[in-house]
Design a protein around this motif. Sequence first.
Motif, PDB file in Angstrom:
ATOM      1  N   THR A 207       0.801  -1.215   0.000  1.00 52.02           N
ATOM      2  CA  THR A 207       0.000   0.000   0.000  1.00 52.02           C
ATOM      3  C   THR A 207       0.839   1.272   0.000  1.00 52.02           C
ATOM      4  OG1 THR A 207      -0.150  -0.099   2.417  1.00 52.02           O
ATOM      5  CG2 THR A 207      -1.923  -1.129   1.159  1.00 52.02           C
TER       6      THR A 207
ATOM      7  N   ASN B 132       0.771   5.214   1.189  1.00 52.29           N
ATOM      8  CA  ASN B 132       0.162   6.137   2.144  1.00 52.29           C
ATOM      9  C   ASN B 132       1.049   7.363   2.300  1.00 52.29           C
ATOM     10  OD1 ASN B 132      -2.306   4.964   3.316  1.00 52.29           O
ATOM     11  ND2 ASN B 132      -0.946   3.302   3.949  1.00 52.29           N
ATOM     12  N   LYS B 133       0.478   8.430   2.806  1.00 50.81           N
ATOM     13  CA  LYS B 133       1.274   9.611   3.137  1.00 50.81           C
ATOM     14  C   LYS B 133       2.102   9.319   4.373  1.00 50.81           C
ATOM     15  CE  LYS B 133       1.007  14.585   3.893  1.00 50.81           C
ATOM     16  NZ  LYS B 133       0.121  15.780   3.964  1.00 50.81           N
TER      17      LYS B 133
ATOM     18  N   GLY C 200       4.076   6.818   4.843  1.00 54.21           N
ATOM     19  CA  GLY C 200       4.284   5.395   5.067  1.00 54.21           C
ATOM     20  C   GLY C 200       5.607   4.910   4.490  1.00 54.21           C
TER      21      GLY C 200
ATOM     22  N   SER D 113       3.465   8.483  -0.420  1.00 57.05           N
ATOM     23  CA  SER D 113       2.856   9.161  -1.575  1.00 57.05           C
ATOM     24  C   SER D 113       3.536  10.487  -1.883  1.00 57.05           C
ATOM     25  CB  SER D 113       1.367   9.394  -1.318  1.00 57.05           C
ATOM     26  OG  SER D 113       1.178  10.228  -0.181  1.00 57.05           O
TER      27      SER D 113
ATOM     28  N   GLU E 179      -6.874   8.804   0.138  1.00 56.13           N
ATOM     29  CA  GLU E 179      -6.910   7.707   1.098  1.00 56.13           C
ATOM     30  C   GLU E 179      -5.946   6.640   0.598  1.00 56.13           C
ATOM     31  OE1 GLU E 179     -10.546   4.989   0.600  1.00 56.13           O
ATOM     32  OE2 GLU E 179     -11.316   6.964  -0.015  1.00 56.13           O
ATOM     33  N   THR E 180      -5.748   5.592   1.386  1.00 53.35           N
ATOM     34  CA  THR E 180      -4.767   4.575   1.023  1.00 53.35           C
ATOM     35  C   THR E 180      -4.916   4.138  -0.431  1.00 53.35           C
ATOM     36  OG1 THR E 180      -4.668   3.748   3.293  1.00 53.35           O
ATOM     37  CG2 THR E 180      -3.899   2.273   1.561  1.00 53.35           C
TER      38      THR E 180
END
Length: 237
Positions: free
Chosen positions: A162, A164-165, A167, A171, A196-197
């Motif tokens: 995934t 994510n911001k 993560g 992103s 979102e994810t």
Amino acid sequence: MATETKIIVRAKAKDAKFVGSSLGGAYIIITNKINNRILAEGKTSGSTGNTDLIMKVPVKRGNSISDERTAKFLATIDIDEPTFAQIKVISPFNNKQAQSIVSTELWLIPGKDILGDGIVLEIPGYIIDILKPRTHNYISLSSIKNKPFEIEANIVMMCGCTINKGGIWDSENIEVKAIVKRNDIHIRDVTMSLTETNLFKGNINITSAGQYELIVYAYDAKSGNTGVDKVNYVIYE
């Protein structure tokens, strides 16, 4: 007399984890290079692997980055002499628009197994699925006039990991843009942002009918990963 020889093959996403059952696996083909005879074929299965072990622990020579659950294809091949083989990985097998073929060549020696991490082939890129607009969707100009026309795309790593911001797969490090074309003429680029994810969104004002093409790309300058998806749709009067 032929001797049973075992070899493990794994597909690993560039800057990410292994391609396993959660993504439908990577397809492996092991071929005799001399006569093109297929020696073994099948899909990788198992987990994407241990995130800490793959992404956080410094890699040292001789240390494994896989464990017992990590996705793999285990081939058992009967050969009676050293055989020069090609190993080809097709991944991700169930996402045709993002599919890559990566291969390597090596000698297989009768009875000399290649286990542990085995042969690891790296799969670069992103899997991108444009969600809005839909492929070949017919949209009336009056229904979108004076309102933003939404663009949405789902983006994941080539292992399905995934985004994510902030993560592990951040992103903020990935440039995502939509290229909008009308009647084969480029009209605008649209910057897309994570909402979102895995989900990136952007919008554009459309004022003219026509045959539209939308190209969404993702690019990470640090890793060199890229990905693209395209759809065509129609805006009518």
